[in-house]
Design a protein around this motif. Sequence first.
Motif, PDB file in Angstrom:
ATOM      1  N   GLN A  39      37.019  45.555  34.337  1.00  0.00           N
ATOM      2  CA  GLN A  39      35.834  46.340  34.678  1.00  0.00           C
ATOM      3  C   GLN A  39      34.634  45.914  33.837  1.00  0.00           C
ATOM      4  O   GLN A  39      33.504  45.908  34.324  1.00  0.00           O
ATOM      5  N   ALA A  40      34.887  45.519  32.593  1.00  0.00           N
ATOM      6  CA  ALA A  40      33.801  45.099  31.701  1.00  0.00           C
ATOM      7  C   ALA A  40      33.191  43.759  32.115  1.00  0.00           C
ATOM      8  O   ALA A  40      32.115  43.392  31.638  1.00  0.00           O
ATOM      9  N   LEU A  41      33.839  43.032  33.006  1.00  0.00           N
ATOM     10  CA  LEU A  41      33.311  41.752  33.487  1.00  0.00           C
ATOM     11  C   LEU A  41      32.172  41.934  34.487  1.00  0.00           C
ATOM     12  O   LEU A  41      31.390  41.011  34.714  1.00  0.00           O
ATOM     13  N   ARG A  42      32.087  43.097  35.093  1.00  0.00           N
ATOM     14  CA  ARG A  42      31.135  43.336  36.193  1.00  0.00           C
ATOM     15  C   ARG A  42      29.696  42.967  35.829  1.00  0.00           C
ATOM     16  O   ARG A  42      29.072  42.154  36.507  1.00  0.00           O
ATOM     17  N   ASP A  43      29.152  43.554  34.783  1.00  0.00           N
ATOM     18  CA  ASP A  43      27.742  43.316  34.448  1.00  0.00           C
ATOM     19  C   ASP A  43      27.464  41.861  34.067  1.00  0.00           C
ATOM     20  O   ASP A  43      26.494  41.270  34.577  1.00  0.00           O
ATOM     21  N   PRO A  44      28.275  41.237  33.197  1.00  0.00           N
ATOM     22  CA  PRO A  44      28.003  39.827  32.886  1.00  0.00           C
ATOM     23  C   PRO A  44      28.079  38.918  34.116  1.00  0.00           C
ATOM     24  O   PRO A  44      27.256  38.011  34.266  1.00  0.00           O
ATOM     25  N   LEU A  45      29.035  39.172  35.011  1.00  0.00           N
ATOM     26  CA  LEU A  45      29.139  38.331  36.213  1.00  0.00           C
ATOM     27  C   LEU A  45      27.969  38.559  37.155  1.00  0.00           C
ATOM     28  O   LEU A  45      27.447  37.607  37.742  1.00  0.00           O
ATOM     29  N   MET A  46      27.563  39.798  37.316  1.00  0.00           N
ATOM     30  CA  MET A  46      26.419  40.087  38.187  1.00  0.00           C
ATOM     31  C   MET A  46      25.164  39.397  37.653  1.00  0.00           C
ATOM     32  O   MET A  46      24.334  38.907  38.415  1.00  0.00           O
ATOM     33  N   ALA A  47      25.024  39.327  36.330  1.00  0.00           N
ATOM     34  CA  ALA A  47      23.872  38.664  35.719  1.00  0.00           C
ATOM     35  C   ALA A  47      23.916  37.151  35.930  1.00  0.00           C
ATOM     36  O   ALA A  47      22.878  36.488  35.940  1.00  0.00           O
ATOM     37  N   MET A  48      25.113  36.581  36.102  1.00  0.00           N
ATOM     38  CA  MET A  48      25.256  35.137  36.312  1.00  0.00           C
ATOM     39  C   MET A  48      25.060  34.740  37.770  1.00  0.00           C
ATOM     40  O   MET A  48      24.789  33.580  38.049  1.00  0.00           O
ATOM     41  N   GLY A  49      25.243  35.660  38.685  1.00  0.00           N
ATOM     42  CA  GLY A  49      25.196  35.365  40.121  1.00  0.00           C
ATOM     43  C   GLY A  49      23.784  35.102  40.579  1.00  0.00           C
ATOM     44  O   GLY A  49      22.871  35.015  39.779  1.00  0.00           O
ATOM     45  N   ARG A  61      47.484  40.007  39.689  1.00  0.00           N
ATOM     46  CA  ARG A  61      46.718  40.130  38.441  1.00  0.00           C
ATOM     47  C   ARG A  61      45.328  39.526  38.562  1.00  0.00           C
ATOM     48  O   ARG A  61      44.360  40.058  38.011  1.00  0.00           O
ATOM     49  N   ALA A  62      45.197  38.426  39.304  1.00  0.00           N
ATOM     50  CA  ALA A  62      43.881  37.804  39.499  1.00  0.00           C
ATOM     51  C   ALA A  62      43.058  38.587  40.518  1.00  0.00           C
ATOM     52  O   ALA A  62      41.869  38.852  40.293  1.00  0.00           O
ATOM     53  N   LEU A  63      43.679  38.958  41.623  1.00  0.00           N
ATOM     54  CA  LEU A  63      42.958  39.701  42.657  1.00  0.00           C
ATOM     55  C   LEU A  63      42.484  41.053  42.126  1.00  0.00           C
ATOM     56  O   LEU A  63      41.352  41.457  42.367  1.00  0.00           O
ATOM     57  N   ARG A  64      43.333  41.744  41.380  1.00  0.00           N
ATOM     58  CA  ARG A  64      42.942  43.040  40.815  1.00  0.00           C
ATOM     59  C   ARG A  64      41.769  42.854  39.851  1.00  0.00           C
ATOM     60  O   ARG A  64      40.855  43.676  39.810  1.00  0.00           O
ATOM     61  N   THR A  65      41.774  41.785  39.080  1.00  0.00           N
ATOM     62  CA  THR A  65      40.644  41.511  38.175  1.00  0.00           C
ATOM     63  C   THR A  65      39.362  41.344  38.975  1.00  0.00           C
ATOM     64  O   THR A  65      38.318  41.905  38.620  1.00  0.00           O
ATOM     65  N   ALA A  66      39.426  40.572  40.058  1.00  0.00           N
ATOM     66  CA  ALA A  66      38.243  40.383  40.915  1.00  0.00           C
ATOM     67  C   ALA A  66      37.739  41.714  41.458  1.00  0.00           C
ATOM     68  O   ALA A  66      36.527  41.995  41.416  1.00  0.00           O
ATOM     69  N   LEU A  67      38.643  42.529  41.954  1.00  0.00           N
ATOM     70  CA  LEU A  67      38.252  43.822  42.527  1.00  0.00           C
ATOM     71  C   LEU A  67      37.619  44.730  41.482  1.00  0.00           C
ATOM     72  O   LEU A  67      36.570  45.334  41.724  1.00  0.00           O
ATOM     73  N   LEU A  68      38.226  44.819  40.316  1.00  0.00           N
ATOM     74  CA  LEU A  68      37.697  45.676  39.256  1.00  0.00           C
ATOM     75  C   LEU A  68      36.377  45.156  38.697  1.00  0.00           C
ATOM     76  O   LEU A  68      35.566  45.927  38.189  1.00  0.00           O
TER      77      LEU A  68
END
Length: 176
Positions: A39-49, A61-68
């Motif tokens: 869940q903590a990946l959301r903001d940094p990834l959105m800033a990189m997009g 485990r990978a798909l759940r990470t993407a979703l979260l």
Amino acid sequence: MNLESITLVRHGMTEWASSGRHTSVTDVELTAEGRKDAQALRDPLMAMGPFDGVYSSPKLRALRTALLAGYAVPELSPGLREWGYGRYEGLTTAEIRGRIPTWNIFRCGAPGGESLDAVSARCDELLREWDEKGHRHVLCFAHGDILRALATRWLGLELRFGEHLHLDPGSISRLG
């Protein structure tokens, strides 16, 4: 080549990852810590997009990470599955080195699993596929060793170089 950047995200923590067990075909769920990290990946990834290609390994485990992390519909890519560990599935590096003291997946591969050549070819095919699709900025959610292998091939190096790279669970790495 159209491909300008690849953002690599290693899935969040699992029980097997926390104990150092090699996990390829075994489908394990994220721990509570892993879900929080994802869940903590959301903001940094959105800033990189933005990303024009978002891919995930089909493993839970990978798909759940993407979703979260906020990516509800990543394209599932079998090419992003973890390096096949064969008879080393579920073992730790220390256990394997108890048998073969100099063992490293990037030098030795795994008996009954994937060879270095097979993994290298799989990574090259992913890069070719993304380039042919005209992607410029790709985001992928996957596993530690396959992402290290992908980074190595992106750099145009032999797979052996991957042993010098390190990706923690729930981490982001950007190649460009």
